[in-house]
Design a protein around this motif. Structure first.
Motif, PDB file in Angstrom:
ATOM      1  N   THR A  75       0.830  -1.143  -0.007  1.00  0.00           N
ATOM      2  CA  THR A  75       0.047   0.074   0.004  1.00  0.00           C
ATOM      3  C   THR A  75       0.938   1.234   0.029  1.00  0.00           C
ATOM      4  OG1 THR A  75      -1.652  -1.209   1.471  1.00  0.00           O
ATOM      5  CG2 THR A  75      -1.960   1.184   1.129  1.00  0.00           C
ATOM      6  N   LYS A  76       2.095   1.101   0.785  1.00  0.00           N
ATOM      7  CA  LYS A  76       2.843   2.177   0.755  1.00  0.00           C
ATOM      8  C   LYS A  76       3.558   2.672  -0.681  1.00  0.00           C
ATOM      9  CE  LYS A  76       3.626   1.796   5.753  1.00  0.00           C
ATOM     10  NZ  LYS A  76       4.768   1.145   6.731  1.00  0.00           N
ATOM     11  N   CYS A  77       3.732   1.277  -1.398  1.00  0.00           N
ATOM     12  CA  CYS A  77       4.560   1.229  -2.446  1.00  0.00           C
ATOM     13  C   CYS A  77       3.519   2.182  -3.538  1.00  0.00           C
ATOM     14  CB  CYS A  77       5.029  -0.048  -2.905  1.00  0.00           C
ATOM     15  SG  CYS A  77       6.227  -0.504  -2.000  1.00  0.00           S
ATOM     16  N   PHE A  78       2.260   1.509  -3.535  1.00  0.00           N
ATOM     17  CA  PHE A  78       1.181   2.217  -4.515  1.00  0.00           C
ATOM     18  C   PHE A  78       0.999   3.727  -4.129  1.00  0.00           C
ATOM     19  CE2 PHE A  78      -3.094   0.474  -6.289  1.00  0.00           C
ATOM     20  CZ  PHE A  78      -3.093   1.402  -6.941  1.00  0.00           C
ATOM     21  N   LEU A  79       0.972   4.114  -2.961  1.00  0.00           N
ATOM     22  CA  LEU A  79       0.689   5.488  -2.594  1.00  0.00           C
ATOM     23  C   LEU A  79       1.976   6.288  -3.080  1.00  0.00           C
ATOM     24  CD1 LEU A  79      -1.124   7.783  -0.978  1.00  0.00           C
ATOM     25  CD2 LEU A  79       0.407   7.161   1.237  1.00  0.00           C
ATOM     26  N   GLY A  80       3.183   5.657  -2.861  1.00  0.00           N
ATOM     27  CA  GLY A  80       4.305   6.387  -3.495  1.00  0.00           C
ATOM     28  C   GLY A  80       4.180   6.784  -5.116  1.00  0.00           C
ATOM     29  N   LEU A  81       3.880   5.515  -5.852  1.00  0.00           N
ATOM     30  CA  LEU A  81       3.473   5.949  -7.064  1.00  0.00           C
ATOM     31  C   LEU A  81       2.498   6.753  -7.563  1.00  0.00           C
ATOM     32  CD1 LEU A  81       3.188   2.126  -8.518  1.00  0.00           C
ATOM     33  CD2 LEU A  81       4.813   3.546  -9.218  1.00  0.00           C
ATOM     34  N   LEU A  82       1.493   6.798  -6.573  1.00  0.00           N
ATOM     35  CA  LEU A  82       0.442   8.137  -6.864  1.00  0.00           C
ATOM     36  C   LEU A  82       1.232   9.318  -6.743  1.00  0.00           C
ATOM     37  CD1 LEU A  82      -2.591   6.624  -5.234  1.00  0.00           C
ATOM     38  CD2 LEU A  82      -2.146   6.901  -7.623  1.00  0.00           C
ATOM     39  N   LEU A  83       2.066   9.530  -5.484  1.00  0.00           N
ATOM     40  CA  LEU A  83       2.632  10.678  -5.419  1.00  0.00           C
ATOM     41  C   LEU A  83       3.785  11.058  -6.542  1.00  0.00           C
ATOM     42  CD1 LEU A  83       3.506  10.333  -1.541  1.00  0.00           C
ATOM     43  CD2 LEU A  83       1.886  11.668  -2.653  1.00  0.00           C
ATOM     44  N   LEU A  84       4.428   9.905  -7.167  1.00  0.00           N
ATOM     45  CA  LEU A  84       5.180  10.382  -8.164  1.00  0.00           C
ATOM     46  C   LEU A  84       4.458  10.831  -9.364  1.00  0.00           C
ATOM     47  CD1 LEU A  84       7.802   9.986  -9.762  1.00  0.00           C
ATOM     48  CD2 LEU A  84       7.356   7.526  -9.946  1.00  0.00           C
ATOM     49  N   MET A  85       3.374  10.048  -9.536  1.00  0.00           N
ATOM     50  CA  MET A  85       2.526  10.748 -10.707  1.00  0.00           C
ATOM     51  C   MET A  85       2.000  12.037 -10.413  1.00  0.00           C
ATOM     52  SD  MET A  85       0.332   7.072 -11.751  1.00  0.00           S
ATOM     53  CE  MET A  85       1.038   5.574 -12.111  1.00  0.00           C
ATOM     54  N   MET A  86       1.721  12.269  -9.468  1.00  0.00           N
ATOM     55  CA  MET A  86       1.218  13.623  -8.993  1.00  0.00           C
ATOM     56  C   MET A  86       2.365  14.745  -9.277  1.00  0.00           C
ATOM     57  SD  MET A  86      -0.252  14.996  -5.400  1.00  0.00           S
ATOM     58  CE  MET A  86      -1.475  13.568  -5.284  1.00  0.00           C
ATOM     59  N   LEU A  87       3.635  14.075  -9.096  1.00  0.00           N
ATOM     60  CA  LEU A  87       4.755  15.211  -9.086  1.00  0.00           C
ATOM     61  C   LEU A  87       4.610  15.437 -10.848  1.00  0.00           C
ATOM     62  CD1 LEU A  87       7.328  16.650  -8.299  1.00  0.00           C
ATOM     63  CD2 LEU A  87       8.336  14.497  -8.618  1.00  0.00           C
ATOM     64  N   HIS A  88       4.456  14.434 -11.613  1.00  0.00           N
ATOM     65  CA  HIS A  88       4.521  14.710 -12.939  1.00  0.00           C
ATOM     66  C   HIS A  88       3.384  15.735 -13.490  1.00  0.00           C
ATOM     67  CE1 HIS A  88       7.865  12.342 -14.198  1.00  0.00           C
ATOM     68  NE2 HIS A  88       7.401  11.240 -13.359  1.00  0.00           N
ATOM     69  N   GLY A  89       2.365  15.699 -12.856  1.00  0.00           N
ATOM     70  CA  GLY A  89       1.324  16.866 -13.199  1.00  0.00           C
ATOM     71  C   GLY A  89       1.763  18.171 -13.866  1.00  0.00           C
ATOM     72  N   PRO A  90       2.484  19.102 -13.080  1.00  0.00           N
ATOM     73  CA  PRO A  90       2.781  20.298 -13.529  1.00  0.00           C
ATOM     74  C   PRO A  90       4.162  20.117 -14.636  1.00  0.00           C
ATOM     75  CG  PRO A  90       3.418  19.865 -11.269  1.00  0.00           C
ATOM     76  CD  PRO A  90       2.819  18.531 -11.727  1.00  0.00           C
ATOM     77  N   ILE A  91       4.810  18.904 -14.525  1.00  0.00           N
ATOM     78  CA  ILE A  91       6.226  19.027 -15.030  1.00  0.00           C
ATOM     79  C   ILE A  91       6.089  18.211 -16.523  1.00  0.00           C
ATOM     80  CG2 ILE A  91       7.358  19.678 -13.164  1.00  0.00           C
ATOM     81  CD1 ILE A  91       8.382  16.957 -12.937  1.00  0.00           C
ATOM     82  N   ALA A  92       5.225  17.415 -16.691  1.00  0.00           N
ATOM     83  CA  ALA A  92       4.960  16.618 -17.857  1.00  0.00           C
ATOM     84  C   ALA A  92       4.816  17.248 -19.108  1.00  0.00           C
ATOM     85  CB  ALA A  92       4.049  15.254 -17.742  1.00  0.00           C
ATOM     86  N   VAL A  93       5.345  16.825 -20.367  1.00  0.00           N
ATOM     87  CA  VAL A  93       5.134  17.733 -21.480  1.00  0.00           C
ATOM     88  C   VAL A  93       3.676  17.842 -21.768  1.00  0.00           C
ATOM     89  CG1 VAL A  93       5.472  17.666 -24.162  1.00  0.00           C
ATOM     90  CG2 VAL A  93       7.474  17.363 -22.215  1.00  0.00           C
ATOM     91  N   ASN A  94       2.830  16.430 -21.651  1.00  0.00           N
ATOM     92  CA  ASN A  94       1.523  16.532 -21.825  1.00  0.00           C
ATOM     93  C   ASN A  94       0.858  16.180 -20.555  1.00  0.00           C
ATOM     94  OD1 ASN A  94      -1.193  15.587 -22.386  1.00  0.00           O
ATOM     95  ND2 ASN A  94      -0.450  15.306 -24.497  1.00  0.00           N
ATOM     96  N   ASN A  95       0.508  17.473 -19.902  1.00  0.00           N
ATOM     97  CA  ASN A  95      -0.294  17.591 -18.568  1.00  0.00           C
ATOM     98  C   ASN A  95      -1.398  16.628 -18.543  1.00  0.00           C
ATOM     99  OD1 ASN A  95       1.069  20.483 -18.994  1.00  0.00           O
ATOM    100  ND2 ASN A  95       1.891  19.481 -17.471  1.00  0.00           N
ATOM    101  N   TYR A  96      -2.145  16.780 -19.726  1.00  0.00           N
ATOM    102  CA  TYR A  96      -3.418  16.184 -19.805  1.00  0.00           C
ATOM    103  C   TYR A  96      -3.607  14.570 -19.463  1.00  0.00           C
ATOM    104  CZ  TYR A  96      -7.920  14.550 -21.580  1.00  0.00           C
ATOM    105  OH  TYR A  96      -9.353  13.942 -21.773  1.00  0.00           O
ATOM    106  N   TRP A  97      -2.669  14.006 -20.308  1.00  0.00           N
ATOM    107  CA  TRP A  97      -2.341  12.545 -20.141  1.00  0.00           C
ATOM    108  C   TRP A  97      -1.814  12.176 -18.857  1.00  0.00           C
ATOM    109  CZ3 TRP A  97      -5.342   9.036 -22.315  1.00  0.00           C
ATOM    110  CH2 TRP A  97      -5.701   9.191 -23.650  1.00  0.00           C
ATOM    111  N   ALA A  98      -0.993  13.016 -18.553  1.00  0.00           N
ATOM    112  CA  ALA A  98      -0.326  12.595 -17.069  1.00  0.00           C
ATOM    113  C   ALA A  98      -1.380  12.482 -15.981  1.00  0.00           C
ATOM    114  CB  ALA A  98       0.642  13.669 -16.703  1.00  0.00           C
ATOM    115  N   TYR A  99      -2.218  13.771 -16.111  1.00  0.00           N
ATOM    116  CA  TYR A  99      -3.612  13.678 -15.284  1.00  0.00           C
ATOM    117  C   TYR A  99      -4.507  12.488 -15.615  1.00  0.00           C
ATOM    118  CZ  TYR A  99      -8.085  15.044 -13.408  1.00  0.00           C
ATOM    119  OH  TYR A  99      -9.297  14.866 -12.935  1.00  0.00           O
ATOM    120  N   GLN A 100      -4.750  12.424 -16.595  1.00  0.00           N
ATOM    121  CA  GLN A 100      -5.766  11.289 -16.807  1.00  0.00           C
ATOM    122  C   GLN A 100      -5.266   9.762 -16.420  1.00  0.00           C
ATOM    123  OE1 GLN A 100      -8.798  11.362 -18.103  1.00  0.00           O
ATOM    124  NE2 GLN A 100      -8.927  13.434 -18.463  1.00  0.00           N
TER     125      GLN A 100
END
Length: 422
Positions: A75-100
């Motif tokens: 569960t902690k690893c899963f939460l870590g993945l979500l936090l990592l993905m959240m980090l990509h939200g503002p910095i990814a080239v395609n923010n829309y797909w990162a969010y989706q």
């Protein structure tokens, strides 16, 4: 004369009702995720049943105080993945797909938490598996009639993705066949195994065949009675042979022909090489979930392939691999978190098998021994399904599909059940 009901009895009954409700919501979610009735009845899709079920499960977690149930390492690893993905939200080239993608995985996190919290007894985990088998059995029958896929049904609408799910379903049906003493259930489970194989063949998926072979071998290897397993595997191979047309075997033979210099094999290797360059340039956290297709052209040009492969760029296409989706999109941190979920789930299942041996050594009652054997076969089913997912997924972009997260949830739920009983 009516017997008065105390306030305490009413409270206990209410708690039990609330307790059972989440479990049935999980089963309903499973039906909509894999059964896909919304594909056949558009009016159901218009009601957005997924959103309704996720909301109800979230409320159940909140009301039962399970929303912060982070005691398991997975569960902690899963939460870590979500936090990592959240980090990509503002910095990814395609923010829309990162969010989706982040949004999709967040919804599966709610389902994951619900499974590890509310699938909390042996009867429930057995019922969950049985329902999943039946849902996929119906899907397999529909798939056979529609050329190895369920039309307009998301991840079950692609032949390769469909074959992967069939490979995951086979071990569950096979080991539940070995576990049960009911003749009717044995017929159902063995029939399901045969239909899953026939559905795999109907898909004409080469990746499905590559995943099917180790799954069948695993089923044979893990069967205690080798004579019985040899007979059953012979039946399964017979189904594979007689249900396959000459065209299917031509597809299978083309695996050898389409190597790194020809056909789809060449395309995949080309995409994976570009993906590897993408990873080397962003090793720690990757380019962001869902961003492989959108960064591909940039790294294609950087590698000197100005005109792409054979004069055509592969930009905008998925990586066609679990691993070459994970590696460039989530980097080393994502690899460690994803790998951690697999590793600790394996350790959990191994620990449960050790507990089983210890209890058997102490000569428990026949009822306890029967339950322990049942747990063992459930573990083999989970492991076989994971094997089918990880091998078939070498050639498929299924990282963000529900399969992996639900299998990990089953591992954690089973660990919690055994640990609470011990």
């Amino acid at each position: 004369m009516a017997i008065p009901i105390s306030e305490r009895d009413i409270r206990v009954k209410a708690q039990k009702g609330l307790f059972d409700l989440p479990f049935y919501l999980i089963l309903i979610h499973l039906f909509f995720d894999y059964g896909r009735p919304q594909s056949f009845f558009p009016i159901i899709g218009a009601l957005h049943p997924g959103y309704i079920l996720h909301t109800l499960l979230f409320l159940c977690l909140f009301l039962k105080g399970k929303l912060l149930n982070f005691k398991n390492i997975q569960t902690k690893c899963f939460l870590g993945l979500l936090l990592l993905m959240m980090l990509h939200g503002p910095i990814a080239v395609n923010n829309y797909w990162a969010y989706q993608v982040w949004r999709t995985i967040t919804l599966y996190f709610i389902v994951y938490l619900s499974i590890i919290s509310f699938v909390d007894s042996f009867p429930k985990i057995e019922k969950y598996i049985n329902i999943w088998i039946v849902i996929n059995l119906l899907g397999a029958i529909i798939g056979i009639k529609n050329g190895g896929k369920i039309p307009n049904s998301g991840f079950m609408g692609d032949e390769n993705d469909f074959a992967l799910v069939m490979n995951m379903a086979i071990p569950f049906a096979y080991f539940m066949f070995l576990e049960t003493n009911s003749t009717k259930k044995k017929i159902l489970y063995l029939s399901a195994c045969c239909i899953f194989i026939a559905a795999n063949v109907a898909s004409f998926s080469r990746g499905g065949f590559v995943g099917l072979v180790p799954v069948i071998l695993y089923c044979w290897y893990k069967t205690p009675k080798k004579v019985l397993s040899t007979v059953i595997v012979a039946i399964m191979i017979s189904i594979l042979y007689f249900s396959a047309s000459s065209k299917y075997w031509q597809e299978v033979k083309s695996i050898k022909e389409e190597n790194i210099q020809k056909g789809t094999g060449e395309e995949r290797i080309y995409q994976w090489k570009i993906g590897w360059n993408m990873f080397l340039d962003n090793p720690l956290i990757g380019v962001g979930q869902g961003n492989f297709p959108f960064r591909f052209r940039e790294y294609e040009i950087a590698a000197g392939f100005y005109e792409g492969l054979h004069g055509r760029s592969r930009a905008g296409r998925a990586a066609h691999s679990i691993y070459f989706t994970l590696i460039p999109e989530l980097g080393i941190l994502g690899i460690l978190l994803f790998g951690g979920m697999i590793y600790f789930s394996y350790k959990d299942l191994k620990w449960i098998l050790k507990i089983e041996k210890d209890f058997l050594f102490k000569q428990q009652s026949d009822k306890t021994i029967q339950k322990l054997h049942k747990i063992r076969f459930i573990i083999f089913g989970i492991t076989g399904a994971m094997l089918g997912y990880l091998i078939s997924g070498i050639f498929l972009s299924v990282l963000y599909y529900p399969h992996f997260w639900l299998l990990i949830a089953l591992c954690v739920a089973l660990r919690n059940i055994v640990q609470n009983r011990v």
